[in-house]
Design a protein around this motif. Structure first.
Motif, PDB file in Angstrom:
ATOM      1  N   LYS A   1      25.943  -5.051 -28.513  1.00 38.49           N
ATOM      2  CA  LYS A   1      27.051  -4.887 -27.559  1.00 38.49           C
ATOM      3  C   LYS A   1      27.996  -3.793 -28.028  1.00 38.49           C
ATOM      4  O   LYS A   1      28.426  -2.948 -27.239  1.00 38.49           O
ATOM      5  N   GLU A   2      28.341  -3.802 -29.314  1.00 38.18           N
ATOM      6  CA  GLU A   2      29.241  -2.787 -29.857  1.00 38.18           C
ATOM      7  C   GLU A   2      28.619  -1.395 -29.744  1.00 38.18           C
ATOM      8  O   GLU A   2      29.296  -0.433 -29.407  1.00 38.18           O
ATOM      9  N   GLY A   3      27.340  -1.283 -30.025  1.00 41.87           N
ATOM     10  CA  GLY A   3      26.665   0.000 -29.921  1.00 41.87           C
ATOM     11  C   GLY A   3      26.655   0.539 -28.505  1.00 41.87           C
ATOM     12  O   GLY A   3      26.800   1.738 -28.279  1.00 41.87           O
ATOM     13  N   ALA A   4      26.488  -0.347 -27.533  1.00 39.85           N
ATOM     14  CA  ALA A   4      26.460   0.077 -26.126  1.00 39.85           C
ATOM     15  C   ALA A   4      27.813   0.598 -25.681  1.00 39.85           C
ATOM     16  O   ALA A   4      27.897   1.412 -24.758  1.00 39.85           O
ATOM     17  N   ASN A   5      28.883   0.173 -26.333  1.00 39.27           N
ATOM     18  CA  ASN A   5      30.231   0.576 -25.935  1.00 39.27           C
ATOM     19  C   ASN A   5      30.751   1.797 -26.685  1.00 39.27           C
ATOM     20  O   ASN A   5      31.838   2.271 -26.398  1.00 39.27           O
ATOM     21  N   ARG A   6      29.974   2.321 -27.626  1.00 40.64           N
ATOM     22  CA  ARG A   6      30.414   3.491 -28.397  1.00 40.64           C
ATOM     23  C   ARG A   6      30.381   4.743 -27.533  1.00 40.64           C
ATOM     24  O   ARG A   6      29.524   4.894 -26.678  1.00 40.64           O
TER      25      ARG A   6
ATOM     26  N   GLU B   1       9.111  -2.471 -31.441  1.00 40.88           N
ATOM     27  CA  GLU B   1       9.108  -3.891 -31.140  1.00 40.88           C
ATOM     28  C   GLU B   1      10.419  -4.246 -30.470  1.00 40.88           C
ATOM     29  O   GLU B   1      11.469  -3.750 -30.865  1.00 40.88           O
ATOM     30  N   SER B   2      10.343  -5.097 -29.474  1.00 41.57           N
ATOM     31  CA  SER B   2      11.537  -5.523 -28.762  1.00 41.57           C
ATOM     32  C   SER B   2      11.424  -7.002 -28.432  1.00 41.57           C
ATOM     33  O   SER B   2      10.337  -7.509 -28.177  1.00 41.57           O
ATOM     34  N   ASN B   3      12.563  -7.664 -28.422  1.00 37.96           N
ATOM     35  CA  ASN B   3      12.561  -9.049 -27.998  1.00 37.96           C
ATOM     36  C   ASN B   3      12.940  -9.185 -26.528  1.00 37.96           C
ATOM     37  O   ASN B   3      13.089 -10.279 -26.030  1.00 37.96           O
ATOM     38  N   SER B   4      13.062  -8.066 -25.839  1.00 38.69           N
ATOM     39  CA  SER B   4      13.434  -8.078 -24.432  1.00 38.69           C
ATOM     40  C   SER B   4      12.223  -7.787 -23.543  1.00 38.69           C
ATOM     41  O   SER B   4      11.795  -6.642 -23.412  1.00 38.69           O
ATOM     42  N   ARG B   5      11.716  -8.840 -22.932  1.00 35.08           N
ATOM     43  CA  ARG B   5      10.616  -8.647 -21.980  1.00 35.08           C
ATOM     44  C   ARG B   5      11.068  -7.813 -20.783  1.00 35.08           C
ATOM     45  O   ARG B   5      10.287  -7.068 -20.202  1.00 35.08           O
ATOM     46  N   VAL B   6      12.335  -7.917 -20.445  1.00 36.17           N
ATOM     47  CA  VAL B   6      12.887  -7.156 -19.314  1.00 36.17           C
ATOM     48  C   VAL B   6      12.769  -5.663 -19.582  1.00 36.17           C
ATOM     49  O   VAL B   6      12.242  -4.905 -18.762  1.00 36.17           O
ATOM     50  N   VAL B   7      13.238  -5.221 -20.739  1.00 39.93           N
ATOM     51  CA  VAL B   7      13.205  -3.790 -21.073  1.00 39.93           C
ATOM     52  C   VAL B   7      11.769  -3.302 -21.209  1.00 39.93           C
ATOM     53  O   VAL B   7      11.419  -2.226 -20.719  1.00 39.93           O
ATOM     54  N   LEU B   8      10.927  -4.087 -21.848  1.00 36.24           N
ATOM     55  CA  LEU B   8       9.515  -3.692 -21.981  1.00 36.24           C
ATOM     56  C   LEU B   8       8.859  -3.576 -20.612  1.00 36.24           C
ATOM     57  O   LEU B   8       8.058  -2.663 -20.383  1.00 36.24           O
TER      58      LEU B   8
ATOM     59  N   MET C   1      18.026  -7.901  -9.057  1.00 34.51           N
ATOM     60  CA  MET C   1      17.709  -7.806 -10.467  1.00 34.51           C
ATOM     61  C   MET C   1      19.004  -7.759 -11.259  1.00 34.51           C
ATOM     62  O   MET C   1      19.921  -7.039 -10.932  1.00 34.51           O
ATOM     63  N   HIS C   2      19.070  -8.531 -12.304  1.00 32.64           N
ATOM     64  CA  HIS C   2      20.241  -8.588 -13.166  1.00 32.64           C
ATOM     65  C   HIS C   2      20.034  -7.649 -14.347  1.00 32.64           C
ATOM     66  O   HIS C   2      19.029  -7.705 -15.026  1.00 32.64           O
ATOM     67  N   CYS C   3      20.996  -6.767 -14.576  1.00 37.84           N
ATOM     68  CA  CYS C   3      20.930  -5.828 -15.691  1.00 37.84           C
ATOM     69  C   CYS C   3      22.131  -6.083 -16.588  1.00 37.84           C
ATOM     70  O   CYS C   3      23.257  -5.990 -16.140  1.00 37.84           O
ATOM     71  N   SER C   4      21.865  -6.389 -17.834  1.00 36.42           N
ATOM     72  CA  SER C   4      22.969  -6.685 -18.744  1.00 36.42           C
ATOM     73  C   SER C   4      23.225  -5.517 -19.684  1.00 36.42           C
ATOM     74  O   SER C   4      22.391  -4.633 -19.856  1.00 36.42           O
ATOM     75  N   GLY C   5      24.381  -5.574 -20.328  1.00 37.79           N
ATOM     76  CA  GLY C   5      24.709  -4.585 -21.341  1.00 37.79           C
ATOM     77  C   GLY C   5      23.759  -4.649 -22.521  1.00 37.79           C
ATOM     78  O   GLY C   5      23.467  -3.633 -23.149  1.00 37.79           O
ATOM     79  N   LEU C   6      23.255  -5.858 -22.814  1.00 37.39           N
ATOM     80  CA  LEU C   6      22.281  -5.995 -23.905  1.00 37.39           C
ATOM     81  C   LEU C   6      20.981  -5.287 -23.564  1.00 37.39           C
ATOM     82  O   LEU C   6      20.352  -4.683 -24.434  1.00 37.39           O
ATOM     83  N   ASP C   7      20.572  -5.353 -22.296  1.00 39.56           N
ATOM     84  CA  ASP C   7      19.359  -4.646 -21.880  1.00 39.56           C
ATOM     85  C   ASP C   7      19.538  -3.143 -22.060  1.00 39.56           C
ATOM     86  O   ASP C   7      18.656  -2.453 -22.559  1.00 39.56           O
ATOM     87  N   PHE C   8      20.699  -2.643 -21.652  1.00 39.63           N
ATOM     88  CA  PHE C   8      20.949  -1.214 -21.795  1.00 39.63           C
ATOM     89  C   PHE C   8      21.028  -0.825 -23.264  1.00 39.63           C
ATOM     90  O   PHE C   8      20.513   0.227 -23.667  1.00 39.63           O
ATOM     91  N   ALA C   9      21.640  -1.673 -24.102  1.00 40.77           N
ATOM     92  CA  ALA C   9      21.707  -1.397 -25.540  1.00 40.77           C
ATOM     93  C   ALA C   9      20.305  -1.334 -26.135  1.00 40.77           C
ATOM     94  O   ALA C   9      20.006  -0.470 -26.967  1.00 40.77           O
ATOM     95  N   GLU C  10      19.418  -2.224 -25.701  1.00 40.87           N
ATOM     96  CA  GLU C  10      18.026  -2.220 -26.191  1.00 40.87           C
ATOM     97  C   GLU C  10      17.320  -0.937 -25.759  1.00 40.87           C
ATOM     98  O   GLU C  10      16.600  -0.318 -26.536  1.00 40.87           O
ATOM     99  N   LEU C  11      17.524  -0.537 -24.514  1.00 39.16           N
ATOM    100  CA  LEU C  11      16.934   0.699 -24.012  1.00 39.16           C
ATOM    101  C   LEU C  11      17.429   1.908 -24.805  1.00 39.16           C
ATOM    102  O   LEU C  11      16.634   2.762 -25.216  1.00 39.16           O
ATOM    103  N   LEU C  12      18.736   1.970 -25.051  1.00 45.37           N
ATOM    104  CA  LEU C  12      19.285   3.085 -25.831  1.00 45.37           C
ATOM    105  C   LEU C  12      18.755   3.080 -27.256  1.00 45.37           C
ATOM    106  O   LEU C  12      18.472   4.144 -27.816  1.00 45.37           O
ATOM    107  N   ALA C  13      18.619   1.904 -27.842  1.00 45.53           N
ATOM    108  CA  ALA C  13      18.080   1.827 -29.203  1.00 45.53           C
ATOM    109  C   ALA C  13      16.667   2.394 -29.251  1.00 45.53           C
ATOM    110  O   ALA C  13      16.321   3.134 -30.180  1.00 45.53           O
TER     111      ALA C  13
END
Length: 103
Positions: free
Chosen positions: A90-95, A35-42, A1-13
């Motif tokens: 991406k910026e939010g995930a790196n804060r 609402e999310s545009n990430s089917r992976v996170v949902l 399974m591929h996990c990206s920083g964008l997925d983690f940022a969506e989860l944190l949001a």
């Protein structure tokens, strides 16, 4: 399974939105719709077996907060090509600190 920083940022949001909803005293008053545009996170949210273990603690915190909210729904929305959204995620995930505000 591929996990990206964008997925983690969506989860944190999502986690932050639920926290702000609770802190604002909206529990039991209204339904929270995320609402999310990430089917992976949902998929991770509704299917705990599919969750990446590296982010397990974040999922547990989201699950606990979601139980407090009670009326909580998740919906998929189609991704719109928005490079600014991706950049901010991406910026939010790196804060090192999370800033939350509501009016």
């Amino acid at each position: 399974m591929h996990c990206s920083g964008l997925d983690f940022a969506e989860l944190l949001a999502m986690k932050i939105v639920v926290d702000v909803f609770i802190e604002a005293g909206c529990m039991g008053v209204m339904e929270l719709v995320l609402e999310s545009n990430s089917r992976v996170v949902l998929n991770w949210i509704v299917n705990p077996i599919a969750r990446p273990r590296v982010w397990w603690e974040t999922f547990l915190k989201l699950d606990r907060a979601a139980r407090l909210v009670g009326k909580l729904s998740f919906y998929h929305i189609e991704r719109v090509d928005n490079s600014m959204e991706a950049l901010l995620a991406k910026e939010g995930a790196n804060r090192t600190e999370i800033f939350k505000a509501w009016w």
